[in-house]
Write a protein that holds these residues in place. Structure first.
Motif, PDB file in Angstrom:
ATOM      1  N   PHE B 173       0.820  -1.206   0.000  1.00 52.66           N
ATOM      2  CA  PHE B 173       0.000   0.000   0.000  1.00 52.66           C
ATOM      3  C   PHE B 173       0.860   1.265   0.000  1.00 52.66           C
ATOM      4  N   ARG B 174       1.962   1.216   0.787  1.00 53.20           N
ATOM      5  CA  ARG B 174       2.861   2.389   0.802  1.00 53.20           C
ATOM      6  C   ARG B 174       3.448   2.637  -0.582  1.00 53.20           C
ATOM      7  N   ALA B 175       3.759   1.561  -1.293  1.00 48.72           N
ATOM      8  CA  ALA B 175       4.290   1.711  -2.655  1.00 48.72           C
ATOM      9  C   ALA B 175       3.238   2.351  -3.552  1.00 48.72           C
ATOM     10  N   LEU B 176       1.992   1.907  -3.366  1.00 43.50           N
ATOM     11  CA  LEU B 176       0.895   2.486  -4.147  1.00 43.50           C
ATOM     12  C   LEU B 176       0.747   3.979  -3.831  1.00 43.50           C
ATOM     13  N   LEU B 177       0.868   4.320  -2.546  1.00 45.11           N
ATOM     14  CA  LEU B 177       0.771   5.726  -2.138  1.00 45.11           C
ATOM     15  C   LEU B 177       1.841   6.567  -2.825  1.00 45.11           C
ATOM     16  N   ARG B 178       3.067   6.052  -2.780  1.00 42.12           N
ATOM     17  CA  ARG B 178       4.171   6.800  -3.408  1.00 42.12           C
ATOM     18  C   ARG B 178       3.903   6.993  -4.897  1.00 42.12           C
TER      19      ARG B 178
END
Lengths: 245, 248
Positions: B173-178
């Motif tokens: 999810f953090r990768a998606l956010l970035r």
């Protein structure tokens, strides 16, 4: 958030083997998935979409809790029972029951208490006020049609057949306004049903006839005025105040 | 700036949930930290145009959400995941995401492809036709994120988006956010300080309705350096130090 181990069986089977270098498999897959997963709207939704000129509004309409099949069937059964009771006793039960049934349907058409995704629907482009309007009108129209059919089938006088429509409008408007202000469908139902019960009992106490609330034409104008006031309350409650941002 | 608020205040009766917040945010991932009751959710709900402010000014994507036509334009380009995602148990994943795509007025010809992209992007391709009532809490959270990104929003507001996600899902999810933050303004309200450290370029810390810190994650770390503030990680110590200062 996709990783290889999350690829489902459908997707796995859509990838038969190595592809030419110039083929973007992700893009191909999305195109395939879009077709495989495509939902075909039913005839009612298609018709509503054409009439309302908004597929989103049409979709919101067909998800109205009090327009779902179980609710519609229950409404029809109650009014059918009222028609049979009217035929058997001569008392206009359909006219007495219809406003309360419609008020419940209206209160359960919209709002945070009945729509699980209400918070999300307040942040989308299709206005929640339009959703409210379309749902309320449709529920009212359907209940009015059912009531008219049941009233006609019960063979009571024309005056009584139509006499409940204006009280029904007022009771529905009260249920909608209360549900909107209190943000609770149950409170809306309670207000609508209680007010109608009081009107019936007051009519009976004044004239000695239980049907007085639906046969006294002197009440029609006050009913219309009351419905108008309730509609104004709904509009006021659902506004976004000017100058607040 | 995609988000610009000036002296924004929101009251619920006598309770002041948000007390004069002035904030600017451009493209990137913006973390909103703070203890329970700090006013993060009320602030996000105002930015999502769900509730109007009691006073103060908001401009979103260069428009005024107090004006009907402009509010509608904002909402077409907005994605929002509320703290408590309500859902229709009888809907499938695709039906739910499509429902909000339609309500966001995506052109009809683009809806099906946009839904497929959003569902794939959150890793729910193999559950696309599953009823929502059969999904786990973490999967439902991802459905919420899918509906929020289905219109490729320029402003994405996420209230506790990682609640219920397992560690692997949180990393994804953090990768998606970035990724989303490359183009859009993403505002993430969270209790999880490590999410901010891993994904956010800017961070604000709220306490009692006010913003008591606004800077980069590194600047927040620096506020905790050399102090005895509580925390297992540098960011947590910075968070605790700022809150302690604000409370004193």
């Amino acid at each position: 958030m996709t990783s290889d181990h999350e690829v489902g069986p459908d997707r796995a089977s859509a990838r038969p083997g190595p592809a030419p270098r110039d083929v973007d498999l992700d893009r191909v897959w999305v195109g395939v998935a879009a077709e495989v997963w495509r939902r075909r709207p039913g005839p009612v939704e298609r018709l509503a979409g054409r009439l309302l000129r908004s597929p989103g509004l049409a979709r919101a309409l067909v998800t109205t809790p009090s327009l779902l099949l179980a609710w519609v069937v229950a409404t029809a059964v109650v009014l059918l029972a009222g028609a049979l009771a009217t035929l058997g006793t001569g008392t206009p039960y359909v006219a007495l029951v219809a406003p309360a049934v419609a008020a419940a349907g209206i209160a359960y058409a919209y709002g945070p208490g009945v729509d699980p995704a209400w918070e999300l629907s307040c942040s989308v482009a299709v206005s929640d006020r339009m959703v409210l309007l379309v749902r309320a009108l449709t529920v009212f129209g359907l209940n009015a049609a059912f009531g008219l059919a049941a009233s006609a089938a019960s063979g009571v006088a024309t005056a009584v057949t139509l006499g409940w429509l204006l009280p029904m409008t007022a009771v529905c408007a009260l249920a909608l306004a209360t549900a909107t202000v209190a943000r609770s469908a149950n409170v809306g139902v309670a207000a609508g049903v209680a007010s109608w019960l009081i009107a019936i009992l007051a009519g009976q106490a004044a004239t000695g006839r239980i049907s007085a609330a639906v046969t006294t034409s002197a009440l029609w104008l006050p009913c219309l005025a009351f419905a108008g006031c309730c509609a104004a309350i709904v509009l006021y409650t659902t506004r976004i105040p000017k100058g607040s941002s | 700036m995609n988000v610009a608020t000036t002296d924004l205040t929101r009251r619920f009766g006598r309770n002041v949930a948000v007390a004069g917040v002035t904030l600017d945010a451009g493209p990137g991932v913006f973390g909103l930290l703070g203890p329970n009751g700090a006013g993060k959710t009320s602030l996000l709900r105002m930015l999502a145009t769900v509730i109007p402010p009691s006073s103060g000014r908001i401009r979103l994507l260069g428009r005024d959400p107090g004006v009907y036509g402009q509010r509608r334009q904002i909402r077409r380009r907005l994605g929002y995941v509320p703290q408590n995602l309500g859902f229709y148990p009888g809907f499938t994943v695709v039906e739910f995401v499509e429902y909000f795509a339609l309500l966001k007025e995506l052109p009809a010809a683009e809806v099906h492809r946009a839904v497929a992209v959003a569902v794939e992007r959150v890793g729910l391709g193999d559950k696309a036709t599953a009823k929502l009532r059969t999904l786990s809490g973490g999967m439902l959270r991802r459905v919420g994120i899918a509906q929020a990104i289905v219109n490729e929003p320029e402003l994405l507001l996420l209230d506790e988006p990682t609640a219920g996600l397992d560690p692997a899902q949180r990393v994804a999810f953090r990768a998606l956010l970035r990724d989303l933050g490359q183009q859009a303004t993403v505002i993430v309200s969270t209790h999880l300080v490590e999410d901010v450290g891993a994904a956010c370029t800017q961070v604000a810390l709220m306490d009692q309705g006010k913003i008591v810190f606004h800077g980069t994650p590194d600047e927040l770390v620096a506020r905790g350096a050399g102090t005895t503030a509580a925390g297992d990680a540098p960011l947590e110590r910075g968070y605790s130090a700022v809150l302690a200062e604000a409370g004193s």
